[in-house]
Write an enzyme that holds these catalytic residues in place. Structure first.
Site, PDB file in Angstrom:
ATOM      1  N   ASN A  16      60.534  95.392   9.817  1.00 47.79           N
ATOM      2  CA  ASN A  16      61.166  94.822   8.620  1.00 47.79           C
ATOM      3  C   ASN A  16      60.129  94.141   7.727  1.00 47.79           C
ATOM      4  O   ASN A  16      60.234  94.198   6.501  1.00 47.79           O
ATOM      5  CB  ASN A  16      62.278  93.848   9.013  1.00 47.79           C
ATOM      6  N   ASN A 111      68.259  85.786   7.639  1.00 49.20           N
ATOM      7  CA  ASN A 111      68.005  86.592   8.830  1.00 49.20           C
ATOM      8  C   ASN A 111      68.637  87.971   8.654  1.00 49.20           C
ATOM      9  O   ASN A 111      69.606  88.136   7.912  1.00 49.20           O
ATOM     10  CB  ASN A 111      68.623  85.898  10.054  1.00 49.20           C
ATOM     11  N   HIS A 113      70.419  90.910  10.992  1.00 48.45           N
ATOM     12  CA  HIS A 113      71.004  91.110  12.319  1.00 48.45           C
ATOM     13  C   HIS A 113      71.506  92.549  12.437  1.00 48.45           C
ATOM     14  O   HIS A 113      72.189  93.034  11.529  1.00 48.45           O
ATOM     15  CB  HIS A 113      72.156  90.132  12.530  1.00 48.45           C
TER      16      HIS A 113
END
Length: 204
Positions: A16, A111, A113
């Site tokens: 990422n 974040n 997920h």
């Protein structure tokens, strides 16, 4: 427009992180990476940062396996503040953030997920979804609060689970969407387009 200064926290491969680097280079993201911090000295993400001439550092997380020690937490806060970070992006950072860091950067931590929250929070979300037998799963970008995988949702992408999918193929499909929507969410923040009202986010 002023570029958003990112602090990216990693623990492993950093795919990422690489997607964010690539999207910045492609001018799809009005941001710059000020610092990459890893709790793991052997994380390949540190090599990715080095290859892109991005400042990176390993900060020892301390004695705990799932969180930072108090001393380590202060080191992380100090490093992020010294590098004048506007937004912290967790990119496969395998530790739960504690109150001091959350308060130091309130509303400025996000974040990614690998599931459609609130379904399948916590570790091995792709396997949880695969084993459960869902027909659709995906990934979620969300703000970080004091509960695990809980904060207001910014963006989600849906992945269909096909009968021929294996756990590995499903992971790959989800990861591909992660690489897309994480940068899209960061860009929305860079453009100041997100408003939070309770649990709900609105894009203006």
């Amino acid at each position: 427009m002023k570029k958003l200064k990112l602090g990216i926290l990693i623990s492993g491969n950093g795919s990422n992180l690489q997607a964010i680097i690539d999207n910045i280079k492609a001018n799809k993201l009005n941001a710059e990476i000020a610092i990459v911090i890893s709790d793991n000295p052997d994380a390949y993400g540190l090599t990715r940062a080095k290859n892109a001439n991005i400042k990176s550092i390993h900060i020892n997380p301390g004695k705990y396996k799932t969180k930072l020690s108090d001393e380590a937490e202060q080191e992380y806060i100090k490093c992020l503040k010294n590098n004048k970070v506007d937004l912290i992006c967790l990119a496969g950072f395998m530790r739960v953030l504690k109150t001091n860091l959350l308060n130091a950067f309130a509303g400025k931590i996000i974040n990614i997920h690998p599931a459609l929250l609130p379904s399948f929070p916590g570790l091995d979300a792709q396997k949880q979804a695969f084993d459960y037998g869902v027909q659709y799963t995906g990934c979620t970008v969300h703000f970080v609060d004091n509960k695990v995988d809980h904060g207001p949702i910014i963006k989600q992408a849906v992945v269909e689970v096909l009968q021929q999918d294996t756990y590995e193929s499903l992971k790959e499909k989800i990861l591909k969407q992660e690489h897309k929507i994480y940068s899209e969410a960061i860009q929305l923040i860079a453009e100041n387009k997100i408003r939070i009202n309770g649990r709900k986010t609105t894009i203006i």
